[in-house]
Design a protein around this motif. Structure first.
Motif, PDB file in Angstrom:
ATOM      1  N   ALA A 130      33.566  36.000  35.350  1.00 20.70           N
ATOM      2  CA  ALA A 130      34.678  35.973  36.306  1.00 20.70           C
ATOM      3  C   ALA A 130      34.777  34.650  37.048  1.00 20.70           C
ATOM      4  N   THR A 131      33.625  34.113  37.473  1.00 21.00           N
ATOM      5  CA  THR A 131      33.687  32.898  38.290  1.00 21.00           C
ATOM      6  C   THR A 131      34.301  31.735  37.506  1.00 21.00           C
ATOM      7  N   GLY A 132      35.384  31.189  38.057  1.00 18.10           N
ATOM      8  CA  GLY A 132      35.984  29.996  37.473  1.00 18.10           C
ATOM      9  C   GLY A 132      36.778  30.223  36.203  1.00 18.10           C
ATOM     10  N   VAL A 133      36.992  31.480  35.808  1.00 20.63           N
ATOM     11  CA  VAL A 133      37.784  31.725  34.605  1.00 20.63           C
ATOM     12  C   VAL A 133      39.213  32.125  34.997  1.00 20.63           C
ATOM     13  N   ALA A 134      40.096  32.162  33.985  1.00 17.91           N
ATOM     14  CA  ALA A 134      41.477  32.569  34.247  1.00 17.91           C
ATOM     15  C   ALA A 134      41.513  34.065  34.534  1.00 17.91           C
ATOM     16  N   PHE A 135      42.369  34.448  35.464  1.00 15.11           N
ATOM     17  CA  PHE A 135      42.493  35.851  35.829  1.00 15.11           C
ATOM     18  C   PHE A 135      43.049  36.662  34.656  1.00 15.11           C
ATOM     19  N   ASP A 136      42.397  37.776  34.337  1.00 13.71           N
ATOM     20  CA  ASP A 136      42.836  38.654  33.259  1.00 13.71           C
ATOM     21  C   ASP A 136      42.907  40.088  33.812  1.00 13.71           C
ATOM     22  N   PRO A 137      44.108  40.628  33.945  1.00 11.68           N
ATOM     23  CA  PRO A 137      44.252  41.950  34.574  1.00 11.68           C
ATOM     24  C   PRO A 137      43.516  43.067  33.824  1.00 11.68           C
ATOM     25  N   ASN A 138      43.134  42.815  32.565  1.00 12.08           N
ATOM     26  CA  ASN A 138      42.370  43.818  31.824  1.00 12.08           C
ATOM     27  C   ASN A 138      40.899  43.854  32.241  1.00 12.08           C
ATOM     28  N   LEU A 139      40.447  42.724  32.812  1.00 12.33           N
ATOM     29  CA  LEU A 139      39.028  42.612  33.158  1.00 12.33           C
ATOM     30  C   LEU A 139      38.798  42.475  34.656  1.00 12.33           C
ATOM     31  N   HIS A 140      39.798  41.940  35.339  1.00 12.07           N
ATOM     32  CA  HIS A 140      39.630  41.612  36.759  1.00 12.07           C
ATOM     33  C   HIS A 140      40.635  42.354  37.613  1.00 12.07           C
ATOM     34  N   GLN A 141      40.168  42.713  38.828  1.00 12.60           N
ATOM     35  CA  GLN A 141      41.072  43.347  39.776  1.00 12.60           C
ATOM     36  C   GLN A 141      41.222  42.426  40.975  1.00 12.60           C
ATOM     37  N   ALA A 142      42.438  41.939  41.203  1.00 13.69           N
ATOM     38  CA  ALA A 142      42.668  41.028  42.320  1.00 13.69           C
ATOM     39  C   ALA A 142      42.771  41.836  43.612  1.00 13.69           C
ATOM     40  N   SER A 149      45.654  25.387  44.670  1.00 17.44           N
ATOM     41  CA  SER A 149      45.516  23.989  45.081  1.00 17.44           C
ATOM     42  C   SER A 149      45.166  23.168  43.837  1.00 17.44           C
ATOM     43  N   ASP A 150      44.910  21.906  44.030  1.00 22.06           N
ATOM     44  CA  ASP A 150      44.527  21.064  42.896  1.00 22.06           C
ATOM     45  C   ASP A 150      43.197  21.528  42.310  1.00 22.06           C
ATOM     46  N   ASP A 151      42.271  21.900  43.192  1.00 20.89           N
ATOM     47  CA  ASP A 151      40.952  22.379  42.760  1.00 20.89           C
ATOM     48  C   ASP A 151      41.049  23.771  42.136  1.00 20.89           C
ATOM     49  N   CYS A 152      41.937  24.584  42.697  1.00 20.88           N
ATOM     50  CA  CYS A 152      42.085  25.959  42.212  1.00 20.88           C
ATOM     51  C   CYS A 152      43.513  26.189  41.757  1.00 20.88           C
ATOM     52  N   PRO A 153      43.814  25.936  40.474  1.00 23.07           N
ATOM     53  CA  PRO A 153      45.177  26.152  39.985  1.00 23.07           C
ATOM     54  C   PRO A 153      45.539  27.644  40.046  1.00 23.07           C
ATOM     55  N   ALA A 154      46.826  27.921  40.006  1.00 24.39           N
ATOM     56  CA  ALA A 154      47.282  29.315  40.067  1.00 24.39           C
ATOM     57  C   ALA A 154      46.642  30.132  38.945  1.00 24.39           C
ATOM     58  N   ASP A 155      46.386  31.396  39.243  1.00 26.60           N
ATOM     59  CA  ASP A 155      45.826  32.351  38.268  1.00 26.60           C
ATOM     60  C   ASP A 155      44.387  32.094  37.849  1.00 26.60           C
ATOM     61  N   THR A 156      43.675  31.271  38.607  1.00 27.16           N
ATOM     62  CA  THR A 156      42.236  31.187  38.358  1.00 27.16           C
ATOM     63  C   THR A 156      41.504  31.939  39.458  1.00 27.16           C
ATOM     64  N   ILE A 157      40.309  32.420  39.114  1.00 26.77           N
ATOM     65  CA  ILE A 157      39.518  33.212  40.055  1.00 26.77           C
ATOM     66  C   ILE A 157      38.744  32.281  40.964  1.00 26.77           C
ATOM     67  N   VAL A 158      38.881  32.495  42.257  1.00 27.16           N
ATOM     68  CA  VAL A 158      38.260  31.640  43.256  1.00 27.16           C
ATOM     69  C   VAL A 158      36.902  32.207  43.665  1.00 27.16           C
ATOM     70  N   GLU A 159      36.848  33.551  43.766  1.00 25.10           N
ATOM     71  CA  GLU A 159      35.610  34.170  44.234  1.00 25.10           C
ATOM     72  C   GLU A 159      35.478  35.572  43.633  1.00 25.10           C
ATOM     73  N   VAL A 160      34.255  35.978  43.365  1.00 24.68           N
ATOM     74  CA  VAL A 160      34.001  37.340  42.877  1.00 24.68           C
ATOM     75  C   VAL A 160      33.407  38.153  44.029  1.00 24.68           C
ATOM     76  N   LEU A 161      34.106  39.223  44.415  1.00 28.06           N
ATOM     77  CA  LEU A 161      33.619  40.042  45.530  1.00 28.06           C
ATOM     78  C   LEU A 161      32.653  41.123  45.035  1.00 28.06           C
ATOM     79  N   GLN A 162      32.951  41.658  43.850  1.00 28.79           N
ATOM     80  CA  GLN A 162      32.014  42.609  43.232  1.00 28.79           C
ATOM     81  C   GLN A 162      32.017  42.355  41.724  1.00 28.79           C
ATOM     82  N   LYS A 163      30.837  42.231  41.161  1.00 31.46           N
ATOM     83  CA  LYS A 163      30.727  41.961  39.724  1.00 31.46           C
ATOM     84  C   LYS A 163      31.312  43.100  38.896  1.00 31.46           C
ATOM     85  N   GLY A 164      31.937  42.735  37.793  1.00 29.51           N
ATOM     86  CA  GLY A 164      32.430  43.760  36.866  1.00 29.51           C
ATOM     87  C   GLY A 164      31.506  43.831  35.664  1.00 29.51           C
TER      88      GLY A 164
END
Lengths: 181, 181
Positions: A130-142, A149-164
């Motif tokens: 999850a960390t630093g990968v593109a958001f995938d609604p099949n695997l990740h729950q936002a 931002s420049d460091d964090c482009p849209a649709d990338t995961i910034v932080e994992v609150l609970q591991k999947g």
């Protein structure tokens, strides 16, 4: 049809003893109609047999598939119940300790956690990246978003609150994440 | 039957050519042997069909049993791998701690251990009763003996060195015990 023709041919050739001819011919006709009836029954029975054979093949295939699925996902229920156990052990590992007893205890628990992760891995249960990968609604729950931002482009995961976790290709629990938007 | 009657009527009206009687008889025999052949084939095919039906019933039963067993013992492999995890957590729980951090950490780990035991229990995995019960070679493994006494009659378990576990009726790991003898 040829059967019928044969009968009529026979019929034209029979002798003159009036009475017996009747008997004989009747018997013959009975035999012919019995042949037809038997052929019909044989065809029907062969058909039933072939369908039964096809059913055997279908049942066997279906059962093999079911067995493979049961085998592949056998650890799903127990695995799911172990996720909070891992969460809590990891939480304990994150607590700051300084004194000797605690450091030693923590070290022991860390080894236990590692063997638990290993046991799950051997059964096909692994953390969903999850960390630093593109958001995938099949695997990740936002559960939260932050501005991209420049460091964090849209649709990338910034932080994992609970591991999947997933079991082979099946998601046991989606990662709870913060996504840039 | 009306068909037959019609034919016999025709027969009564036919002519007297003698020769044909031999032919007729041969043909009749052919028809009769065809009937026998068909009957034989029909019997064989019915037999094959009935055996296929019986096979379907057998396969279906066998598969249901296999599925039930797979379902019942599905947690066997993962469960077995979790036993050392429980052993180690229990060992950590037995360590003497006095300072505040350690007591808090230990309390957390104890809760984790309890939830792990609960997860295993829900899957049918439970500790084999050993302390103070009669020794049973199917459930217990004697690794040491002590002389029997009034307090400890022969063949009773005096001490459990390592807990044993079973999954439903199946032993995952026998209890390692000290037995009075």
């Amino acid at each position: 049809m040829s059967e019928k023709e044969k009968v009529s041919e026979e019929v034209t050739e029979t002798n003159e003893v009036e009475e017996s001819t009747v008997d004989e011919s009747t018997e013959e006709t009975e035999v012919v109609s019995e042949v037809d009836e038997l052929k019909k029954q044989l065809e029907e029975t062969e058909d039933k047999f072939l369908r039964a054979r096809a059913e055997i093949a279908n049942i066997t295939n279906r059962n093999r598939n079911e067995r493979e699925l049961l085998q592949k996902y056998r650890s799903q229920d127990l695995g799911k119940k172990l996720l909070p156990v891992i969460d809590n052990l990891e939480r304990a590992m994150n607590s700051e300790v300084t004194d000797e007893q605690s450091v030693s205890l923590k070290k022991g628990v860390e080894m236990v956690l590692e063997s638990l992760r290993q046991a799950l891995k051997e059964e096909g249960i692994e953390e969903i990246p999850a960390t630093g990968v593109a958001f995938d609604p099949n695997l990740h729950q936002a559960v939260q978003t932050v501005p991209a931002s420049d460091d964090c482009p849209a649709d990338t995961i910034v932080e994992v609150l609970q591991k999947g976790y997933k079991l082979h290709d099946r998601v046991l629990r989606a990662s709870m994440v913060v996504v840039a938007q």
